[in-house]
Design a protein around this motif. Structure first.
Motif, short mmCIF file in Angstrom:
data_model
loop_
_atom_site.label_atom_id
_atom_site.label_comp_id
_atom_site.label_asym_id
_atom_site.label_seq_id
_atom_site.Cartn_x
_atom_site.Cartn_y
_atom_site.Cartn_z
N UNK A 1 0.87 -1.18 0.00
CA UNK A 1 0.00 0.00 0.00
C UNK A 1 0.91 1.22 0.00
N UNK A 2 0.57 2.22 -0.79
CA UNK A 2 1.37 3.45 -0.77
C UNK A 2 1.02 4.21 0.51
N UNK A 3 1.95 4.19 1.46
CA UNK A 3 1.69 4.77 2.78
C UNK A 3 3.02 4.98 3.49
N UNK A 4 2.96 5.66 4.65
CA UNK A 4 4.17 5.95 5.43
C UNK A 4 3.93 5.64 6.90
N UNK B 1 -2.60 7.69 7.62
CA UNK B 1 -1.74 6.54 7.33
C UNK B 1 -2.21 5.77 6.10
N UNK B 2 -3.42 5.29 6.13
CA UNK B 2 -3.99 4.53 5.01
C UNK B 2 -5.34 5.15 4.67
N UNK B 3 -5.73 5.09 3.41
CA UNK B 3 -7.01 5.71 3.02
C UNK B 3 -8.12 4.66 3.01
N UNK B 4 -9.34 5.14 3.14
CA UNK B 4 -10.50 4.24 3.07
C UNK B 4 -10.54 3.56 1.70
#
Ligand SMILES: [Zn+2]
Length: 215
Positions: free
Chosen positions: A141-144, A159-162
């Motif tokens: 997942x594109x995240x940090x 952090x993460x999208x719905x």
């Protein structure tokens, strides 16, 4: 099993053809058993790190130019799919899928092939199998992480999208239908000394139902 009217949309974005020096996957001689999914995150936050630029700067510069990336606007571009894929290409790593912030699913390596996403790794006890790449599907997942990204530290909701969770749920449904998946694990669970993705902010209740807890 829920029947969906629309098939899941997956954009094919293959890794390069292997060269004598580098390959991004292994094509098994025999069909492989796929029984595990590994969840990761990735971002381009390290793009301007000295080491990365020294080793790969020339190779990745055209991608940065195409995207309009500068040291000043890295935060805006940290989740750019093409930048993230360029980092994978440079490092010689891969994953089967990358899920963008808007929920777009990209496939980089066919499920049947072994991708280089887990590295030196070992399943949680009592499974204890090593070389997790050989029997798993890797999803990035594109995240940090809050330790690396002030915007996530300020608001963990970043952090993460719905949309990512929704796509991940659909992808997991497809994978668990097609393969005898018995566990979904985090990279940080199979390589705890080296890795911290997907980290404490990932909502495991979205993908880890009772039957997918490592056992
Ligand atoms: Zn990872």
């Amino acid at each position: 099993m829920v029947c969906r009217a629309e098939p899941l949309e997956i954009i094919q974005s293959p890794m390069p053809e292997p060269t004598p020096e580098i390959n991004w996957y292994r094509v098994p001689e025999e069909p492989r058993v796929i029984d595990t999914v590994v969840i990761h995150y990735t971002s381009a936050l390290g793009w301007f790190n000295e080491d990365f630029q020294e080793q790969f700067g020339e190779q990745v510069a055209p991608v940065a130019e195409k995207v309009g990336l500068t040291p000043e606007n890295l935060n805006e571009h940290k989740f750019d799919f093409q930048l993230n894929k360029a980092i994978f290409v440079a490092y010689g790593v891969s994953a089967h899928y990358i899920i963008d912030r808007d929920g777009t699913i990209y496939q980089l390596v066919p499920d049947e092939w072994v991708a280089w996403h887990a590295g030196v790794s070992k399943m949680p006890s009592p499974d204890d199998r090593e070389m997790v790449n050989t029997f798993s599907i890797g999803i990035e997942l594109l995240a940090t992480h809050p330790d690396d990204d002030p915007s996530v530290k300020a608001d963990p909701e970043n952090a993460f999208t719905e949309a990512q969770y929704a796509s991940l749920e659909q992808l997991m449904e497809k994978l668990t239908t097609e393969y005898p998946i018995t566990a979904v694990v985090g990279h940080d669970e199979i390589a705890p000394d080296r890795k911290k993705d997907p980290g404490p902010l990932f909502d495991w209740s979205r993908v880890r139902h009772d039957d997918l807890t490592p056992h």
